[in-house]
Design a protein around this motif. Structure first.
Motif, mmCIF file in Angstrom:
data_model
loop_
_atom_site.group_PDB
_atom_site.id
_atom_site.type_symbol
_atom_site.label_atom_id
_atom_site.label_comp_id
_atom_site.label_asym_id
_atom_site.label_seq_id
_atom_site.Cartn_x
_atom_site.Cartn_y
_atom_site.Cartn_z
ATOM 1 N N ARG A 205 22.682 43.521 48.170
ATOM 2 C CA ARG A 205 21.353 43.685 48.386
ATOM 3 C C ARG A 205 20.488 43.322 46.061
ATOM 4 O O ARG A 205 19.243 43.166 45.944
ATOM 5 C CB ARG A 205 20.298 45.536 47.209
ATOM 6 N N ASP A 206 21.517 42.793 45.662
ATOM 7 C CA ASP A 206 21.094 42.395 44.210
ATOM 8 C C ASP A 206 20.974 40.833 44.491
ATOM 9 O O ASP A 206 21.333 39.739 43.894
ATOM 10 C CB ASP A 206 21.586 42.430 43.255
ATOM 11 N N GLY A 207 21.946 40.176 45.970
ATOM 12 C CA GLY A 207 22.150 39.140 45.809
ATOM 13 C C GLY A 207 23.437 39.017 45.013
ATOM 14 O O GLY A 207 23.810 37.634 44.926
ATOM 15 N N ARG A 208 24.173 40.028 44.541
ATOM 16 C CA ARG A 208 25.563 39.528 43.151
ATOM 17 C C ARG A 208 26.799 39.734 44.068
ATOM 18 O O ARG A 208 27.582 39.946 42.804
ATOM 19 C CB ARG A 208 25.239 39.664 41.626
ATOM 20 N N ALA A 209 26.614 39.545 45.067
ATOM 21 C CA ALA A 209 28.264 40.126 45.602
ATOM 22 C C ALA A 209 29.439 39.596 45.508
ATOM 23 O O ALA A 209 30.419 40.117 45.145
ATOM 24 C CB ALA A 209 27.489 40.822 46.744
ATOM 25 N N ARG B 247 10.566 33.467 52.743
ATOM 26 C CA ARG B 247 9.448 34.015 53.626
ATOM 27 C C ARG B 247 9.490 35.525 53.363
ATOM 28 O O ARG B 247 8.394 36.097 54.297
ATOM 29 C CB ARG B 247 9.109 32.783 53.979
ATOM 30 N N ARG B 248 10.705 35.128 55.077
ATOM 31 C CA ARG B 248 10.656 36.589 55.743
ATOM 32 C C ARG B 248 10.758 37.296 54.878
ATOM 33 O O ARG B 248 10.606 38.811 55.080
ATOM 34 C CB ARG B 248 11.711 36.892 56.992
ATOM 35 N N TRP C 17 9.359 42.522 50.679
ATOM 36 C CA TRP C 17 10.611 43.450 50.156
ATOM 37 C C TRP C 17 10.869 43.152 48.540
ATOM 38 O O TRP C 17 11.069 43.551 48.231
ATOM 39 C CB TRP C 17 12.098 43.123 51.401
ATOM 40 N N LEU C 18 11.034 41.109 48.535
ATOM 41 C CA LEU C 18 11.245 41.042 47.649
ATOM 42 C C LEU C 18 10.385 41.603 46.298
ATOM 43 O O LEU C 18 10.553 41.948 44.941
ATOM 44 C CB LEU C 18 11.392 39.357 47.481
ATOM 45 N N GLU C 19 8.937 41.596 46.829
ATOM 46 C CA GLU C 19 7.743 42.369 45.292
ATOM 47 C C GLU C 19 8.656 43.116 45.485
ATOM 48 O O GLU C 19 8.326 44.118 43.995
ATOM 49 C CB GLU C 19 6.425 42.267 46.929
ATOM 50 N N GLU C 20 8.401 44.193 46.934
ATOM 51 C CA GLU C 20 8.503 45.864 46.725
ATOM 52 C C GLU C 20 10.134 46.185 45.196
ATOM 53 O O GLU C 20 9.683 47.633 44.667
ATOM 54 C CB GLU C 20 9.146 46.690 47.784
ATOM 55 N N ILE D 135 10.256 39.503 42.890
ATOM 56 C CA ILE D 135 9.935 38.243 42.667
ATOM 57 C C ILE D 135 7.653 38.782 42.241
ATOM 58 O O ILE D 135 7.551 39.745 42.518
ATOM 59 C CB ILE D 135 8.799 37.587 43.920
ATOM 60 N N ALA D 136 7.079 37.808 42.282
ATOM 61 C CA ALA D 136 5.354 38.441 41.224
ATOM 62 C C ALA D 136 5.469 38.132 43.260
ATOM 63 O O ALA D 136 5.678 37.885 43.836
ATOM 64 C CB ALA D 136 5.309 37.376 40.296
ATOM 65 N N PRO D 137 3.914 39.591 42.470
ATOM 66 C CA PRO D 137 2.953 39.624 44.313
ATOM 67 C C PRO D 137 2.247 38.094 44.732
ATOM 68 O O PRO D 137 1.913 37.280 43.604
ATOM 69 C CB PRO D 137 1.819 40.266 43.932
#
Length: 218
Positions: free
Chosen positions: A126-130, A188-189, A193-196, A200-202
């Motif tokens: 979920r945080d990309g750090r696994a 992009r897909r 979710w990344l915004e939520e 990332i910024a909106p």
């Protein structure tokens, strides 16, 4: 350099090319030992192997990546020792002058890492750090005195977190390369979710890639 890929093996992209530039500029001692973690197609391993006197070991957990790297080394006429295994486990107890890594680092709505399919090459929890966190813990102990770790990942994963972890492990760490690129298909897909998640910024459509250089101060 000629590169062939079996289906499902990560294709060299912007992060590969950014890290390759850093590898090409990194000075190495004579007869340097080099480790490529998560080698994929072997592009970075062969970049290092083309430098005179280097001894290169490439590691990947995926059998297809191991076979691809072995074959690409042969058709390009370079020597690369290719091992299958989980990150640093196949080389525990070894010592390297340069370790380079382009691990999966894309934040995913799924907490568990995929075990099959193309997403294995990019999804990292979920945080990309696994995998990033594991490298920050395990790689420093494999560096020879004065050895260097070159690690590429997205700014979405927390650049300061990586720097702090490497410094706590005793390395002198700093960002050596930066590049902003447009989102690829996966980001992009996942943009909503990344915004939520506040990653990332909106409306953001670009990410920053960084190469972090950690140097053993022994």
């Amino acid at each position: 350099m000629r590169l062939l890929r079996l289906p499902g093996v990560y294709r060299p992209q912007d992060d590969t090319f950014l890290l390759r530039g850093a590898v090409e500029r990194e000075p190495l001692p004579d007869c340097a030992n080099v480790l490529d973690l998560g080698t994929g197609s072997g592009a970075l391993a062969m970049t290092a192997a083309e430098r005179r006197g280097t001894h290169v070991t490439a590691v990947d957990a995926a059998l297809r990546a191991v076979c691809t790297t072995w074959f690409n080394a042969r058709i390009n006429g370079v020597r690369v020792r290719v091992l299958r295994g989980d990150l640093t486990r196949p080389v525990i107890g070894c010592s390297f002058d340069l370790i380079m890594a382009n691990p999966p680092y894309v934040p995913s709505p799924l907490a568990c890492l995929p075990r099959r399919g193309r997403a294995v090459a990019w999804d990292a929890g979920r945080d990309g750090r696994a995998l990033l966190d594991r490298i920050c813990v395990d790689a420093p102990s494999l560096l020879a005195p004065g050895g260097v770790l070159l690690l590429v990942h997205s700014g979405l994963c927390g650049v300061e977190d990586t720097l702090s972890r490497l410094r706590r492990a005793g390395l002198r760490a700093a960002v050596s390369e930066r590049r902003c690129i447009p989102f690829g298909p996966v980001l992009r897909r996942r943009a909503r979710w990344l915004e939520e998640q506040g990653l990332i910024a909106p409306g953001a459509q670009k990410e920053e890639l960084v190469v972090i250089r950690g140097e053993h101060q022994g």
